[in-house]
Structures are given as C-alpha cells and as structure tokens.
Design an enzyme around this catalytic site. Structure first.
Site, PDB file in Angstrom:
ATOM      1  N   SER A 264      55.909  34.458  61.668  1.00 55.98           N
ATOM      2  CA  SER A 264      55.149  33.384  62.308  1.00 55.98           C
ATOM      3  C   SER A 264      55.799  33.040  63.656  1.00 55.98           C
ATOM      4  O   SER A 264      55.891  33.904  64.520  1.00 55.98           O
ATOM      5  CB  SER A 264      55.065  32.171  61.375  1.00 55.98           C
ATOM      6  N   ASP A 346      44.801  35.849  57.410  1.00 53.20           N
ATOM      7  CA  ASP A 346      45.727  34.842  57.944  1.00 53.20           C
ATOM      8  C   ASP A 346      44.938  33.768  58.681  1.00 53.20           C
ATOM      9  O   ASP A 346      44.265  34.047  59.679  1.00 53.20           O
ATOM     10  CB  ASP A 346      46.747  35.495  58.880  1.00 53.20           C
ATOM     11  N   HIS A 375      48.754  33.463  55.261  1.00 50.28           N
ATOM     12  CA  HIS A 375      50.001  33.261  56.014  1.00 50.28           C
ATOM     13  C   HIS A 375      51.186  33.279  55.044  1.00 50.28           C
ATOM     14  O   HIS A 375      51.945  32.308  54.932  1.00 50.28           O
ATOM     15  CB  HIS A 375      49.928  31.956  56.799  1.00 50.28           C
TER      16      HIS A 375
END
Length: 395
Positions: A264, A346, A375
């Site tokens: 991320s 995601d 995610h």
C-alpha cells in the site's frame, strides 16, 4: 460473484459476463431478487437493475468496455432481514493502461537537490537495545536517525552470529502505529530495518498513535500539498533514503545487497526508494498506493489517497505538485528487478492506478495477480514474495 473468464481478464472491446449466486449453508438460493450495479471502478454506474435468480443463478452481461481498464459488478441481496453484498472486477487489456499524470521537466533536478540537502545532515544513529524482543539468534534495537526536518525511527533486527549479511528495508503502510521489526527474516541471515515515517518513536503505547491519528496527523497525506517543497511526503521520501544511509553503516552489513519492500503506502515507498537510491538492488511491492493520482481528473480511478475526488484539493497548484510525488513518475526511473502483486478487487488502491505505474517501469519486473483479493494478501502471496527476496539476497 464470478466473471466468465478464469483469469478475470478480457481484451478491450469485449463484453464481460458475471455470474451471481447467493449461497446459504453453501446451498444456492432460488427465486430470490438481487440488485446489481455495473460501473468502471470508482466511477458512476452504467447500469443498475434487479434480477431474479433462476435455478440458483443469474447471469449479467455488460456492455463492451472499449478502453483499457477495469469494470465492476456489485450485487446485494436481502436475506432474513439482513443485506449482504459482494462484487467482482473484470480487467480489460490492463497492460495497455497509460498514466494520466505527466512528468515535470525538472522532476529529476528537484529530487537530486532534495537528496543533496539531505546529504548535508549527519545520520547520527542512536540504537537502544530491546532485550525483551531479542532472541537467541537476533538482536533487536529501537533506532533513531536524523532526517531532513526531524528524525526517522525504526526497529533494527540483526543476526547475532558473526558474519556479513544482506539487508531488507521495510517501509510502512499508511497510518500511525508502533512497529516490532522483522525478526523472522533476521533469523534466516538478513538484516532487517522497519521504519515509521512520522518522525516519532515506534515503540510507544498504542494510545499515543491513536491520538495522533485522530489529531495532529489526521489527513497527513495531503498536508501542505499546495507547496511542493513542504508537502508532507517530501520528508517521508527522503527519510527512506536516510534509512538506506543507516543500513550502509551497520557493522555486519555485507556492503552489497539491499532490498526494499512494503504494501500500500509501503508499496509506493518501495518503488520510490528504488528509484531515488541506486544502492537498492531489489524491490517487492504489494498494491502500491499514490499511483496516477490525477486519474479522477480524467474520468477514471486514481490512486490512494483519492485526493482529487475532493474539490478542496483540485486546485491547479496541488495537481501540479502531486506530479513530483506520484509513484508513476518514480516508476519511470526504476532500474532494479522488482516483484509486484495485487488483486483486481482492491477497493483502496484501484488496479487502474497500479497498472498505470507498473506499465511504465523499464526494469525487469514480474506481476503476480491474485484477482479476487481486495486490499489484503493471501499467505501464498507473502510466501512467494519472501521466496523471491530470499533467493535474490541469500543465493
């Protein structure tokens, strides 16, 4: 929710077909109404309807998707007074997605000058051994090093046995939290340094980070975006370079091999660090954030933190300044082998934005898609990443 292609990937101009089932006790329900919505990810709906499941299934065909990108089908159903929902994402020629952001003509000069300013500041490492975290094979330290405009803190784990070792720099995902270090990799013969980015110690009580997250550091992702020299992430990106400076100074470092990894925000920082610092040899990134931030200004999904969905941030100077910090523009300068992984589902870092960055990387690269993941990662992804890094660093 399942697309009709096993890899969830189509050629642009094709029609995707989604199959919808509702399972209760793993048995398909029949004759039940399901609401569905079809839309390009993060964009307005193309179609919203209700369909009745027949023989336990409904099939929804989309209109043709003529551009490279991603199309989602969301469905919801009410059962026993509760609403349940799911979605699936089809990719259309994602390898052809091009960035919407552009490269400023002075991008390289801006960052060379920034690194030059950093180099004038001594590292001044302060190591505090954490006996309660040490093992029979690994010493663990809380580390403070001087950065531009403050400090960088992290957790160093290094093998106790005599020898020279490669290193992994762990860069963090978004948020404010404590860190505990990567003892597991250190036990296998790798120096690991896990950093925080906010210039505060990383071994404090959780309440400190919670209070900062809802107070002084709330919204740090857009702090000073109107001033490219003082935008929050400038100190962060340079802090990653400073972390490499520190690794180079460790007495048991082998002087050669450094990898950087994260997911991320950490996926973004992995790509950025590899582009900024020639001492990085390998990178492994999960679902990188901060990619193609201007997507929303061009009718498609942009990367986390989705700053340009908000009229408050859609000011010309903020848009222009974002280009100096967009992962896409760092990706153009990556020269080292990279391992990458994410999913089509995601909903934090849209795959449109991530492919926009991945597609411009000129270095050797491999993308491991796990389409159904959102995610988060499967254990198999983490295992693949570790195996790739360990092979590069230890063999």
């Amino acid at each position: 929710m399942t697309p009709d292609k096993s890899d969830w990937t189509y050629a642009k101009g094709e029609q995707a077909q989604f199959q919808i089932m509702v399972l209760k006790n793993n048995v398909p329900l029949e004759g039940i109404d399901v609401k569905y919505r079809i839309n390009p990810e993060k964009m307005d709906a193309w179609e919203e309807k209700t369909v009745t499941l027949k023989k336990g299934v409904a099939t929804v065909k989309t209109q043709r998707f003529t551009e490279p990108g991603f199309l989602q089908c969301h469905a919801s159903v009410e059962v026993d007074g509760k609403t349940y929902s799911s979605y699936a994402t089809a990719g259309f020629s994602p390898e052809q997605i091009e960035p919407t952001t552009t490269l400023p003509p002075d991008f390289e000069q801006f960052w060379e000058e920034a690194k030059s300013d950093l180099a004038k500041i001594p590292v001044k490492p302060v190591l505090t051994r954490l006996p309660e975290r040490c093992t029979d094979k690994v010493d663990v330290y809380h580390v403070s090093i001087d950065n531009i405009k403050g400090k960088i803190y992290g957790i160093l784990c290094k093998p106790k046995a005599e020898g020279k070792y490669p290193a992994i720099l762990h860069v963090p995902g978004a948020g404010i939290r404590p860190y505990y270090g990567d003892i597991w990799s250190a036990e296998k013969g790798i120096i690991t340094f896990q950093i925080g980015i906010h210039g505060i110690p990383v071994n404090l009580d959780q309440i400190v980070y919670d209070n900062l997250g809802t107070g002084a550091l709330n919204g740090y992702q857009i702090a000073n975006l109107d001033d490219k020299d003082n935008y929050y992430y400038k100190r962060v990106y340079l802090g990653c370079v400073r972390a490499v400076d520190f690794i180079e100074s460790i007495d048991c470092f082998n002087g050669r091999d450094i990898a950087v990894t994260g997911g991320s925000q950490g996926g973004a920082l992995s790509i950025i660090t590899a582009a900024l610092d020639s001492r990085i040899d390998y990178l492994a990134a999960f679902y990188p954030a901060l990619c193609d931030l201007t997507g929303y200004l061009n009718g498609r999904a942009g990367g986390w933190p989705h700053m340009f969905l908000d009229d408050f941030t859609n000011k010309p100077e903020k848009v222009e300044n974002s280009k100096y910090y967009d992962v896409v523009n760092f990706a153009r300068f990556v020269k080292v082998p990279g391992w990458y992984s994410w999913g089509y589902n995601d909903n934090v870092c849209p795959p449109t934005s991530m492919h926009a960055a991945y597609n411009v990387i000129p270095a050797p690269k491999e993308l491991h898609l796990f389409p159904e993941t959102q995610h988060w990662t499967f254990p198999e992804q983490q295992e693949q990443k570790n195996n790739w890094l360990f092979k590069k660093l230890l063999e």
